[in-house]
Motif scaffolding. Structure first.
Motif, PDB file in Angstrom:
ATOM      1  N   SER A 144       0.829  -1.213   0.000  1.00 15.10           N
ATOM      2  CA  SER A 144       0.000   0.000   0.000  1.00 15.10           C
ATOM      3  C   SER A 144       0.859   1.256   0.000  1.00 15.10           C
ATOM      4  N   ARG A 145       1.923   1.256   0.772  1.00 13.39           N
ATOM      5  CA  ARG A 145       2.820   2.415   0.810  1.00 13.39           C
ATOM      6  C   ARG A 145       3.490   2.643  -0.544  1.00 13.39           C
ATOM      7  N   TYR A 146       3.868   1.549  -1.197  1.00 12.46           N
ATOM      8  CA  TYR A 146       4.505   1.669  -2.511  1.00 12.46           C
ATOM      9  C   TYR A 146       3.555   2.351  -3.496  1.00 12.46           C
ATOM     10  N   TYR A 147       2.298   1.936  -3.506  1.00 15.13           N
ATOM     11  CA  TYR A 147       1.329   2.514  -4.439  1.00 15.13           C
ATOM     12  C   TYR A 147       0.975   3.955  -4.074  1.00 15.13           C
ATOM     13  N   GLU A 148       1.053   4.304  -2.797  1.00 15.21           N
ATOM     14  CA  GLU A 148       0.791   5.691  -2.399  1.00 15.21           C
ATOM     15  C   GLU A 148       1.905   6.621  -2.865  1.00 15.21           C
ATOM     16  N   LYS A 149       3.120   6.107  -2.982  1.00 18.79           N
ATOM     17  CA  LYS A 149       4.260   6.934  -3.385  1.00 18.79           C
ATOM     18  C   LYS A 149       4.360   7.120  -4.897  1.00 18.79           C
ATOM     19  N   LEU A 150       3.620   6.331  -5.669  1.00 16.09           N
ATOM     20  CA  LEU A 150       3.640   6.477  -7.117  1.00 16.09           C
ATOM     21  C   LEU A 150       3.059   7.834  -7.516  1.00 16.09           C
ATOM     22  N   PRO A 151       3.500   8.377  -8.651  1.00  9.42           N
ATOM     23  CA  PRO A 151       2.882   9.619  -9.130  1.00  9.42           C
ATOM     24  C   PRO A 151       1.400   9.395  -9.444  1.00  9.42           C
ATOM     25  N   LYS A 152       0.619  10.424  -9.302  1.00 11.00           N
ATOM     26  CA  LYS A 152      -0.816  10.327  -9.578  1.00 11.00           C
ATOM     27  C   LYS A 152      -1.044  10.066 -11.069  1.00 11.00           C
ATOM     28  N   ALA A 153      -2.185   9.466 -11.349  1.00  8.68           N
ATOM     29  CA  ALA A 153      -2.511   9.082 -12.721  1.00  8.68           C
ATOM     30  C   ALA A 153      -2.559  10.291 -13.659  1.00  8.68           C
ATOM     31  N   THR A 154      -3.030  11.426 -13.170  1.00  5.38           N
ATOM     32  CA  THR A 154      -3.091  12.620 -14.023  1.00  5.38           C
ATOM     33  C   THR A 154      -1.697  13.119 -14.391  1.00  5.38           C
ATOM     34  N   LEU A 155      -0.756  13.018 -13.467  1.00 10.13           N
ATOM     35  CA  LEU A 155       0.609  13.447 -13.761  1.00 10.13           C
ATOM     36  C   LEU A 155       1.280  12.503 -14.750  1.00 10.13           C
ATOM     37  N   ILE A 156       1.013  11.210 -14.619  1.00 15.32           N
ATOM     38  CA  ILE A 156       1.567  10.240 -15.560  1.00 15.32           C
ATOM     39  C   ILE A 156       0.989  10.477 -16.957  1.00 15.32           C
ATOM     40  N   ALA A 157      -0.328  10.702 -17.023  1.00 15.12           N
ATOM     41  CA  ALA A 157      -0.982  10.929 -18.318  1.00 15.12           C
ATOM     42  C   ALA A 157      -0.479  12.214 -18.971  1.00 15.12           C
ATOM     43  N   ALA A 158      -0.308  13.267 -18.198  1.00 11.78           N
ATOM     44  CA  ALA A 158       0.194  14.534 -18.749  1.00 11.78           C
ATOM     45  C   ALA A 158       1.620  14.362 -19.277  1.00 11.78           C
ATOM     46  N   GLN A 159       2.437  13.607 -18.569  1.00 10.74           N
ATOM     47  CA  GLN A 159       3.805  13.366 -19.018  1.00 10.74           C
ATOM     48  C   GLN A 159       3.810  12.540 -20.300  1.00 10.74           C
ATOM     49  N   GLU A 160       2.940  11.532 -20.376  1.00  7.80           N
ATOM     50  CA  GLU A 160       2.838  10.733 -21.598  1.00  7.80           C
ATOM     51  C   GLU A 160       2.392  11.591 -22.774  1.00  7.80           C
ATOM     52  N   TYR A 161       1.458  12.499 -22.543  1.00  8.59           N
ATOM     53  CA  TYR A 161       0.967  13.376 -23.612  1.00  8.59           C
ATOM     54  C   TYR A 161       2.087  14.288 -24.110  1.00  8.59           C
ATOM     55  N   GLU A 162       2.831  14.865 -23.177  1.00 11.29           N
ATOM     56  CA  GLU A 162       3.924  15.757 -23.563  1.00 11.29           C
ATOM     57  C   GLU A 162       5.025  15.008 -24.312  1.00 11.29           C
ATOM     58  N   ASP A 163       5.248  13.747 -23.950  1.00  9.37           N
ATOM     59  CA  ASP A 163       6.288  12.947 -24.613  1.00  9.37           C
ATOM     60  C   ASP A 163       5.807  12.360 -25.939  1.00  9.37           C
ATOM     61  N   GLY A 164       4.526  12.518 -26.250  1.00  6.62           N
ATOM     62  CA  GLY A 164       3.985  12.003 -27.501  1.00  6.62           C
ATOM     63  C   GLY A 164       3.735  10.506 -27.480  1.00  6.62           C
ATOM     64  N   LYS A 165       3.500   9.953 -26.320  1.00  5.99           N
ATOM     65  CA  LYS A 165       3.292   8.504 -26.189  1.00  5.99           C
ATOM     66  C   LYS A 165       1.821   8.109 -26.225  1.00  5.99           C
TER      67      LYS A 165
END
Length: 110
Positions: free
Chosen positions: A76-97
């Motif tokens: 549970s702690r590991y998953y809490e430390k992951l970046p939020k889904a919106t931040l991951i999606a925004a990074q993927e969009y900026e990288d063109g993925k």
């Protein structure tokens, strides 16, 4: 895309809106693309977490007893430390993925 290997920031990042909408020409359309991808990532993370925690499921008839499992807490702690889904999606969009298409624009161009 494996969300565990994402290089997205763990906290909020200020984004340039003009650069964000350069592909679509519309800020709101870009945000909807990011939002839909964030929902996909979020459901994937939730499914993965539930699958891992299911291994430690302990069904008990007595509701007063609560068992804490060390491995469960660490997962549970590991998953809490992951970046939020919106931040991951925004990074993927900026990288063109992210692949996206708008059927209405495709229909009007024909």
């Amino acid at each position: 895309m494996d969300y565990r290997k994402s290089n997205a920031a763990a906290s909020t990042v200020t984004r340039d809106m003009l650069r964000l909408c350069s592909d679509t020409g519309n800020v709101y359309e870009s945000l909807m693309i990011i939002a839909k991808r964030a929902n996909q990532i979020s459901s994937e993370i939730k499914h993965d977490l539930e699958k891992k925690l299911q291994e430690f499921a302990f069904y008990n008839d007595n509701l007063e007893e609560v068992f804490e499992n060390r491995e469960q807490i660490e997962i549970s702690r590991y998953y809490e430390k992951l970046p939020k889904a919106t931040l991951i999606a925004a990074q993927e969009y900026e990288d063109g993925k992210i692949y996206y298409r708008n059927p209405l624009k495709e229909k009007s161009s024909l």
